[in-house]
Design a protein around this motif. Structure first.
Motif, short mmCIF file in Angstrom:
data_model
loop_
_atom_site.label_atom_id
_atom_site.label_comp_id
_atom_site.label_asym_id
_atom_site.label_seq_id
_atom_site.Cartn_x
_atom_site.Cartn_y
_atom_site.Cartn_z
N ILE A 1 -2.02 -4.85 7.85
CA ILE A 1 -2.56 -3.94 7.75
C ILE A 1 -2.78 -2.98 6.61
O ILE A 1 -1.42 -2.90 6.34
N ILE A 2 -3.64 -2.74 5.81
CA ILE A 2 -3.53 -1.97 4.74
C ILE A 2 -4.66 -0.96 4.72
O ILE A 2 -5.24 -0.54 5.88
N CYS A 3 -4.48 0.24 3.81
CA CYS A 3 -5.50 1.15 3.91
C CYS A 3 -6.86 0.88 3.43
O CYS A 3 -7.12 -0.34 2.94
N GLY A 4 -7.80 1.58 3.84
CA GLY A 4 -9.35 1.57 3.56
C GLY A 4 -9.57 1.31 2.01
O GLY A 4 -10.46 0.25 1.81
N ALA A 5 -8.82 2.15 1.09
CA ALA A 5 -9.10 1.94 -0.35
C ALA A 5 -8.68 0.29 -0.67
O ALA A 5 -9.33 -0.12 -1.65
N CYS A 6 -7.70 0.00 -0.18
CA CYS A 6 -7.20 -1.57 -0.64
C CYS A 6 -8.14 -2.46 -0.09
O CYS A 6 -8.41 -3.59 -0.73
N CYS A 7 -8.38 -2.11 1.14
CA CYS A 7 -9.49 -3.26 1.77
C CYS A 7 -10.71 -3.18 0.72
O CYS A 7 -11.61 -4.26 0.51
N CYS B 1 -0.44 -0.59 -1.35
CA CYS B 1 -0.32 0.37 -2.65
C CYS B 1 0.62 1.64 -2.43
O CYS B 1 0.99 2.11 -3.11
N GLY B 2 1.36 1.58 -1.05
CA GLY B 2 2.39 2.56 -0.82
C GLY B 2 1.81 3.94 -0.12
O GLY B 2 2.48 4.85 -0.07
N GLY B 3 0.34 4.07 -0.25
CA GLY B 3 -0.17 5.25 0.01
C GLY B 3 -0.57 5.23 1.60
O GLY B 3 -0.20 4.51 2.29
N PRO B 4 -1.19 6.43 2.04
CA PRO B 4 -1.16 6.66 3.35
C PRO B 4 -2.32 5.56 3.79
O PRO B 4 -3.26 5.19 3.10
N ARG B 5 -2.35 4.97 5.14
CA ARG B 5 -3.14 4.38 5.70
C ARG B 5 -4.35 5.09 6.42
O ARG B 5 -4.65 5.31 7.31
#
Length: 54
Positions: free
Chosen positions: A26-32, A7-11
């Motif tokens: 590794i992706i951010c929690g929201a993307c998970c 998403c390009g946001g903070p992880r």
């Protein structure tokens, strides 16, 4: 830590993407969470070619 490649946001609360074979991205929690919801609903995942870092 670099931004989320999906998403390009903070992880924040990072995790591993469930759509890569080795689960090595590794992706951010929201993307998970989004990947898990899409999977549970039978919806197609967002392909890595459409991610922010593509």
């Amino acid at each position: 830590m670099p931004p989320c490649p999906r998403c390009g946001g903070p992880r924040i609360a990072p995790g591993r993407s469930r759509i890569t074979l080795a689960r090595d991205r590794i992706i951010c929690g929201a993307c998970c969470t989004d990947e898990a919801v899409r999977d549970a609903q039978g919806r197609a995942p967002i392909p890595p070619g459409d991610w922010a870092d593509a």
